[in-house]
Structure formats: structure tokens, C-alpha cells
Design a protein around this motif. Structure first.
Motif, mmCIF file in Angstrom:
data_model
loop_
_atom_site.group_PDB
_atom_site.id
_atom_site.type_symbol
_atom_site.label_atom_id
_atom_site.label_comp_id
_atom_site.label_asym_id
_atom_site.label_seq_id
_atom_site.Cartn_x
_atom_site.Cartn_y
_atom_site.Cartn_z
ATOM 1 N N ARG A 163 -21.860 -53.413 -25.076
ATOM 2 C CA ARG A 163 -23.266 -53.085 -25.328
ATOM 3 C C ARG A 163 -23.993 -54.213 -26.066
ATOM 4 N N LEU A 164 -23.230 -55.043 -26.771
ATOM 5 C CA LEU A 164 -23.849 -56.185 -27.452
ATOM 6 C C LEU A 164 -24.468 -57.157 -26.459
ATOM 7 N N GLU A 200 -21.987 -52.903 -19.878
ATOM 8 C CA GLU A 200 -20.754 -53.393 -19.268
ATOM 9 C C GLU A 200 -21.014 -54.319 -18.095
ATOM 10 N N GLU A 201 -21.987 -53.977 -17.230
ATOM 11 C CA GLU A 201 -22.258 -54.817 -16.068
ATOM 12 C C GLU A 201 -22.785 -56.186 -16.482
ATOM 13 N N ARG A 202 -23.644 -56.181 -17.496
ATOM 14 C CA ARG A 202 -24.171 -57.454 -17.992
ATOM 15 C C ARG A 202 -23.044 -58.301 -18.591
ATOM 16 N N THR A 260 -15.568 -59.303 -28.090
ATOM 17 C CA THR A 260 -16.736 -58.418 -28.099
ATOM 18 C C THR A 260 -17.184 -58.064 -26.683
ATOM 19 N N MET A 261 -17.027 -58.987 -25.733
ATOM 20 C CA MET A 261 -17.360 -58.666 -24.342
ATOM 21 C C MET A 261 -16.488 -57.543 -23.815
#
Length: 263
Positions: A174-175, A179-181, A168-169
Motif C-alpha cells: 500500500r505504500l 499491490e498492482e502498483r 516494503t514492496m
């Protein structure tokens, strides 16, 4: 930035950036980094990777040799599947370690290979667990009667969670807030991955104390332990400190802009 002659200084070469920003746990900065344009196959043996390959080969050869010289039964599929999973998961770690973030093509290929190997390993683990559960159901055998059983189930649970989070990453960042997070959480994914490798190795070493291995298979404790130690010696020294959060993340490395340097 201009030099004393008034001419702009040349931006640092990629090799110097790699050498200064990819420091492994052991060795010199830049060790075990895949060169630009090199085949992805080199990731499996760069640096101390050859030690890991030797270790996993020793484990698999010892298990498979003892198994094929023993009576082949339905349960034989369990050690085959699980040793194949250990072999494959070791490769999935090795293929990702030396890839540098400023080589997009190599990074993309590495991600696909890593994901493919993980899917194959997961299928092998599911197969191995299914075989042992069917065998216990047929023989009314007890569950959780050995350290191997407890370690195996614990590893499977952590591994399943790792697969879900890792996929999922990569596929739906967005979860995690974008992307940066998601990228900022990669280091924790790596920590868990290395922990899972240790759990898998502990699980396979613990098999030597089970009834089947002691009475039927006969795999040697010291041989399996030596193979596991070699895997650790081959994998862990190649860990890049920056990827584990011990320095500036590669994704956040400043971009050297030649045109701005001339202004």
C-alpha cells in the motif's frame, strides 16, 4: 474458440505458455524455468546457474584458503563475512530467476528463501563492516584510501536501500499505491539487484589491490576476476526478458478460460 469440428480447442498447456513467455537473455524461450512440482533446490543450477556456482566457489575457496594459511587475526573476520555475503547474495538471485508466476506455491517458497538469504547476507555484511571499523579505530587507520573502500561503502548504501524497498514492496504494498502498483515496480527492483551484484563483484576484485591482501592474504587477482566473470556468465543469461519489462509482464498474462471458449 471452437475448432473446425465444432469442438472447443483445448487451452494451451502450461509448458507451451512457459516456452512462449519466458525468454531469457540468452538461450531458447523457456530455458531455466523451474518445472511445476520440482524442488526449489533446482533453481540454483538450472541453465547456466552451474557456472555461477562454480564462480562463487572459486572466489570463496581462493579467499578462505589464503586466509587459513595466513596468521588468523581479528581482521580475518572481514574477508570471511564478506565472501559469505557474496556467496549468499548470489544464491538469493539464482533462487528467484527460474520461478514462474503461475506456480503460487513455488513462488511463495522462493520468496521466503530469497528473503531469508538476503537477511543472512545483510547480517554478514554488517558483521564485515563492523570488524573493519573496529580494526581501523584500534589502529587509527585511514578511511577511504582505496578503490575497495569506496566501492564497499557505495555498495552497502545501495544494498541497504534495496533491502528496505524490497521488503516494503512485499510486506506493505500500500505504500506504493497498492499491490498492482508495487508489482509494476518489481522490474526496477530487479535492475538494482543485478547492479548490486556487479558492484559486489567489482568490490571483491578491488580487494586484491589492498595492502592486507597484497602483503598478508595473497589472494590472486586473476583467480578472483575469473570467478567473478563466471558468476556474471551464470546469472545474466538466465534473466527473463519479461521480468525486466522487455515484454508482457507475467502478472498481466491473459487467463485462458475453458468455459468461455465453449460459449
Amino acid at each position: 474458440m471452437a475448432s473446425a469440428t465444432g469442438l472447443p480447442e483445448r487451452p494451451p498447456a502450461r509448458e507451451s505458455i512457459v516456452a512462449s513467455e519466458t525468454e531469457p537473455l540468452l538461450g531458447k524461450p523457456g530455458d531455466a524455468v523451474l518445472p511445476t512440482g520440482a524442488s526449489i533446490m533446482r533453481t540454483f543450477v538450472l541453465g547456466t546457474g552451474a557456472l555461477a556456482q562454480l564462480g562463487v566457489a572459486i572466489i570463496c575457496a581462493d579467499i578462505w584458503a589464503h586466509m587459513f594459511f595466513s596468521p588468523i587475526i581479528f581482521f580475518s573476520g572481514h574477508p570471511i563475512a564478506m565472501s559469505a555475503a557474496i556467496f549468499t547474495l548470489t544464491q538469493s538471485i539464482l533462487v528467484q530467476q527460474p520461478i514462474f508466476s503461475d506456480t503460487p506455491r513455488q513462488k511463495r517458497v522462493g520468496q521466503y528463501v530469497h528473503a531469508g538469504l538476503n537477511l543472512f547476507a545483510f547480517a554478514a555484511i554488517v558483521t564485515g563492516v563492523t570488524i573493519i571499523e573496529i580494526n581501523k579505530f584500534r589502529s587509527n587507520g585511514p578511511h577511504f584510501h582505496s578503490a575497495h573502500a569506496y566501492l564497499g561503502v557505495s555498495t552497502l548504501v545501495v544494498l541497504a536501500g534495496q533491502y528496505v524497498v524490497g521488503f516494503t514492496m512485499w510486506a506493505t504494498p500500500r505504500l506504493y499505491g497498492g499491490e498492482e502498483r508495487a508489482k509494476s515496480l518489481y522490474k526496477y527492483h530487479r535492475y538494482v539487484g543485478y547492479f548490486i551484484l556487479l558492484m559486489l563483484l567489482a568490490t571483491v576484485v578491488a580487494t586484491t589491490d589492498t595492502d592486507y591482501v597484497r602483503l598478508v592474504l595473497g589472494a590472486n587477482f586473476w583467480t578472483v576476476l575469473a570467478g567473478s566473470v563466471l558468476i556474471v556468465m551464470g546469472v545474466f543469461p538466465r534473466i527473463q526478458k519479461q521480468k525486466m519489462g522487455f515484454g508482457p509482464r507475467q502478472e498481466e498474462r491473459p487467463v485462458h478460460d475453458f468455459e468461455s471458449a465453449t460459449s
